[in-house]
Design an enzyme around this catalytic site. Structure first.
Site, PDB file in Angstrom:
ATOM      1  N   GLU A   1       0.697  -1.113   0.007  1.00 10.05           N
ATOM      2  CA  GLU A   1      -0.035  -0.043  -0.170  1.00 10.05           C
ATOM      3  C   GLU A   1       0.871   1.381   0.077  1.00 10.05           C
ATOM      4  O   GLU A   1       0.520   2.171  -0.836  1.00 10.05           O
ATOM      5  CB  GLU A   1      -0.759   0.071   1.344  1.00 10.05           C
TER       6      GLU A   1
ATOM      7  N   ASP B   1       1.240   4.149  -2.982  1.00  6.23           N
ATOM      8  CA  ASP B   1       0.643   5.293  -2.864  1.00  6.23           C
ATOM      9  C   ASP B   1       1.900   6.510  -3.260  1.00  6.23           C
ATOM     10  O   ASP B   1       1.621   7.308  -3.967  1.00  6.23           O
ATOM     11  CB  ASP B   1       0.476   5.560  -1.442  1.00  6.23           C
TER      12      ASP B   1
ATOM     13  N   SER C   1      -7.268   1.868  -3.869  1.00  7.41           N
ATOM     14  CA  SER C   1      -6.085   2.266  -3.619  1.00  7.41           C
ATOM     15  C   SER C   1      -5.328   2.827  -4.433  1.00  7.41           C
ATOM     16  O   SER C   1      -4.516   3.829  -4.444  1.00  7.41           O
ATOM     17  CB  SER C   1      -5.439   1.163  -2.790  1.00  7.41           C
TER      18      SER C   1
ATOM     19  N   ASP D   1     -17.175  11.492 -18.335  1.00  7.22           N
ATOM     20  CA  ASP D   1     -18.272  10.702 -17.847  1.00  7.22           C
ATOM     21  C   ASP D   1     -17.924   9.068 -18.145  1.00  7.22           C
ATOM     22  O   ASP D   1     -17.698   8.911 -19.300  1.00  7.22           O
ATOM     23  CB  ASP D   1     -19.518  11.294 -18.482  1.00  7.22           C
TER      24      ASP D   1
ATOM     25  N   GLY E   1     -24.107  11.035 -16.612  1.00  7.79           N
ATOM     26  CA  GLY E   1     -24.101  11.922 -15.453  1.00  7.79           C
ATOM     27  C   GLY E   1     -23.582  11.078 -14.157  1.00  7.79           C
ATOM     28  O   GLY E   1     -22.795  10.087 -14.193  1.00  7.79           O
TER      29      GLY E   1
ATOM     30  N   ASP F   1     -23.082   8.869 -10.912  1.00  4.86           N
ATOM     31  CA  ASP F   1     -23.599   7.556 -10.627  1.00  4.86           C
ATOM     32  C   ASP F   1     -22.922   6.957  -9.500  1.00  4.86           C
ATOM     33  O   ASP F   1     -21.672   7.196  -9.368  1.00  4.86           O
ATOM     34  CB  ASP F   1     -23.731   6.441 -11.688  1.00  4.86           C
TER      35      ASP F   1
END
Length: 589
Positions: free
Chosen positions: A297, A301, A508, A549, A568, A570
Site C-alpha cells: 500500500e 501510494d 487504493s 463521464d 451523469g 452514478d
C-alpha cells in the site's frame, strides 16, 4: 488550549480522601450512549481482560461552534460565494471547535470525582476538545457502566479490549460526543486496505516507454504507469511551479512503510528526471519507517503520488496505534485509534498539505454513529483550513459477503463504506481500460445510512435516482450521502516492491492518482496567487464538465448486480475521471 480544569484537578485531593455525596449522585445517573445487539461480525470473544490492563481513553467533547465551522466550510468551498477560497487559520478553526465552558466544567467535575489529576491528561487538539487519559479496565468500567472483554478478529488476528455497550452520566450526554475505545471494534488491521496484488510482472515493464501519440498506447490497457495516467487525465504538459508552498500528503497505517530504494527503481524505469529526489516521512504516535520492510500500500501510494505530482514535495505520514497485541500480557496499552491520532496530530500543525490521500475503509455499520460523526467533523476541519481530503471508495462494490445488518435483525442491505461516506471527503471509485474507460466491477459505491445527502450533490443524485426508479428499493438509503464523487484507473498499476515489479489493483490506486491531479490544480492556483482548493465537492458537482463521464460498467455485491454507471453522476464512478485541462480552466476563475 489549556482548560481551567488543569488547575482544578491539580488541586484535587487523591481519590478516597473525601467524598462529595452530591457529586457522586450527579455522576452515578448513567444513561446508555451506544451498544451493539451482538458481537460485531468477524470478532470472537476470547476472555475477560486483566482489570489492570491499560486503555488510552479518548474523550471527545462537543465542539461549541461546530455548526458554524461546517457553515463556513460550505461557504468557503462554494465558488459562487464571496467567501470562496478564504480558508480559516488554525487559530480561527480551533476557536470554533473548542468546547463550551459548561462542557469543560462538567468534564472537570466528572474526572475529578474519579480521582484523575493534571498529569493524567494529554490534550490532542488545538481546540481542547480531544483529551486522552490512560486508565485501567476497572476504572473505565466504573466510569462508563461497561463490561470490557478481550476479542479477536479471526481474519486479521487482531486483538482488542472492547465493550458491547457503554453509558455516560445523564448530564454528560450534552457535553461529550464520544468516548473511545468503547464499542468501536474496527482496527486498521481488520479494516480493508483497498488494494490487492494481481501478479508479479517484473521484466518487460522496465523497458516500458510511452509512445508519442496523444492517446495512451495499447499497453496501457494492461499495464498502468505514470505516463499512461498523465495522458489519460491530461496532465502531461503541466510543470509544477509552486513547489515551495504546495505539498501532497499520504496517510499511512498498519506498519506500512514507503521504501525509498524502491522509489528510485520506479523513477529509473518511469520518471528518469526524478531520480535522486525523494519524500519526507513524518511519524505519528510511534509510527515506524522500516526501510527493510516495504509495504504494498505504501509503495503504491508514494510511487503514484510522486509519479503524478513531481517535483511537488510529498509527505508520507506513518501512523502507529495498532501494535501487535499479546493477549497474555498483563498490562499492555490498547492504542487502536490511529484515525483519531493522525487527525489530531495533523490538525495541531500550523501548516497542512493542501492535498491528502488515504486508502483504508470499513463497513459503515461497524462504526458507531458517534465515532463516525466525530471523525467526519475532523475531516471538515481539514477542509475549512484549505486541504482536499481524498479516500478510496472501497473494493467490494455495493457490499461484500452476506451484507447482513448487525442490528440484530440480520437484514440484507447494501453496505456503504466509511470514511468514504463522510460528506466532507472526496471519495474515489475505480475504472479500468482505455478508449473508453469503464467502471471496474469492484468499485465501492452507494449511500450512507448515517449522513444525509448534502446540498452540493442533491441535483446530481436525484437525477440518478429518477432513472433508477424502484430498482433495489429498500436495499439502500436513497436520502443518504452518495458516493463516490469521482473515479480513476484502479487495475494493473506497476508497483516496485522489494526491488521487483508487481501489478497492483484496487481503489487504493485510484485515490493517489486523483490526489496527484488535484495537487497539480492546487499548484496552478497557488502559483497564480490564489488559495488552495480545499474541500472540492461543491466545486466539482457544480462543474461536472471537468470530468470524463463513465457510462458503462457496474459494481455488483450483496447478491445483486449492483448499481450501473451511466450518463451523469452514478454511485459507481461518481462524476467520472478527471480532465486536468478542463479543470484547470474551471479553477482559474
Amino acid at each position: 488550549m489549556l482548560w481551567s480544569f488543569l488547575l482544578f484537578l491539580g488541586a484535587a485531593p487523591p481519590l478516597g480522601v473525601f467524598a462529595n455525596p452530591l457529586a457522586t449522585k450527579r455522576w452515578s445517573d448513567l444513561v446508555e450512549k451506544h451498544s451493539w445487539a451482538e458481537i460485531p461480525r468477524g470478532w470472537e470473544y476470547v476472555r475477560s481482560p486483566d482489570p489492570e490492563h491499560i486503555l488510552e481513553m479518548r474523550i471527545g467533547l462537543k465542539q461549541n461552534k461546530i455548526n458554524e465551522l461546517i457553515s463556513s466550510l460550505y461557504q468557503i468551498s462554494d465558488p459562487k460565494h464571496d467567501r470562496y477560497g478564504k480558508h480559516l487559520s488554525k487559530q480561527e478553526a480551533d476557536a470554533l471547535v473548542a468546547p463550551h465552558p459548561d462542557s469543560a466544567e462538567a468534564v472537570e467535575s466528572w474526572l475529578s470525582d474519579h480521582g484523575f489529576k493534571t498529569d493524567d491528561i494529554t490534550f490532542r487538539s488545538g481546540g481542547g476538545e480531544w483529551i486522552v487519559i490512560p486508565m485501567t479496565v476497572s476504572q473505565a468500567e466504573a466510569m462508563l457502566g461497561a463490561k470490557y472483554e478481550l476479542y479477536r478478529h479471526s481474519l486479521s488476528s487482531s486483538y482488542v479490549v472492547r465493550t458491547l455497550s457503554y453509558s455516560l452520566p445523564r448530564e454528560l450526554h450534552n457535553h461529550i460526543n464520544m468516548v473511545s475505545p468503547t464499542t468501536y471494534f474496527g482496527t486498521l488491521r481488520s479494516m480493508k486496505a483497498t488494494h490487492f496484488i494481481q501478479s508479479n510482472s517484473f521484466g518487460e515493464e522496465k523497458g516500458f516507454t510511452l509512445s508519442p501519440e496523444a492517446v495512451p498506447p495499447s499497453s496501457c490497457a494492461t499495464q498502468i504507469t505514470p505516463a499512461c495516467l498523465k495522458v489519460l487525465y491530461n496532465t502531461s504538459g503541466y510543470v509544477p511551479q509552486a513547489t515551495d508552498v504546495n505539498v501532497l500528503g499520504i496517510a499511512g497505517y498498519l506498519d506500512e512503510f514507503a521504501n525509498r530504494a524502491d522509489l528510485q527503481t520506479f523513477f529509473t524505469a518511469f520518471l528518469p528526471e526524478a531520480v535522486g529526489t525523494s519524500f519526507d516521512t513524518i511519524t505519528v504516535n510511534n509510527g515506524g519507517d522500516n526501510q527493510s520492510d516495504p509495504g504494498v500500500e505504501a509503495n503504491l501510494d508514494i510511487q503514484y503520488t510522486e509519479g503524478m505530482s513531481f517535483p511537488t514535495p510529498n509527505i508520507y505520514y506513518s501512523t502507529g496505534g495498532s501494535p501487535p497485541f499479546n493477549p497474555d500480557s498483563e498490562t499492555p496499552t490498547d492504542t487502536n485509534e490511529p484515525y483519531l491520532d493522525w487527525l489530531n496530530f495533523v490538525l495541531s500543525q500550523d501548516t497542512i498539505p493542501q492535498t491528502i490521500t488515504t486508502s483504508y475503509g470499513d463497513d459503515e455499520q461497524t462504526v458507531p454513529n458517534d465515532f463516525a460523526v466525530s471523525v467526519c467533523n475532523l475531516f471538515a476541519e481539514l477542509g475549512v483550513r484549505g486541504t482536499t481530503v481524498l479516500f478510496s471508495s472501497g473494493d467490494l462494490g455495493v457490499g461484500g459477503g452476506d451484507c447482513l445488518t448487525n442490528d440484530g435483525t440480520d437484514t440484507v442491505l447494501f453496505q456503504p463504506d466509511f470514511p468514504a461516506s463522510c460528506p466532507f471527503v472526496t471519495a474515489v471509485g475505480g475504472t479500468v481500460g482505455i478508449n473508453p474507460e469503464v467502471a471496474v466491477d469492484f468499485s465501492g459505491g452507494g449511500f450512507s445510512r448515517y449522513f444525509p445527502t448534502p446540498d452540493y450533490q442533491v441535483e446530481a443524485v436525484n437525477s440518478f435516482l429518477e432513472g433508477l426508479g424502484d430498482t433495489f428499493s429498500g436495499l439502500f438509503n436513497s436520502s443518504g450521502r452518495a458516493y463516490p464523487d469521482v473515479a480513476a484507473q484502479s487495475e494493473n498499476f506497476i508497483v516496485i516492491i522489494g526491488g521487483e515489479a508487481f501489478l497492483v489493483g484496487g481503489t487504493s490506486a485510484s485515490s493517489p492518482t486523483t490526489a496527484g491531479v488535484i495537487s497539480l490544480l492546487n499548484d496552478f492556483r497557488l502559483s497564480n496567487g490564489q488559495s488552495s482548493l480545499g474541500f472540492i465537492n461543491p466545486l466539482i458537482y457544480a462543474n461536472p464538465g471537468g470530468f470524463n463521464d463513465i457510462v458503462s460498467g457496474s459494481n455488483p455485491g450483496c447478491g445483486t448486480q449492483g448499481f450501473s454507471a451511466g450518463i451523469g453522476w452514478d454511485p459507481v464512478t461518481g462524476l467520472g475521471t478527471p480532465d486536468f485541462l478542463k479543470l484547470q480552466a474551471i479553477v482559474s476563475a
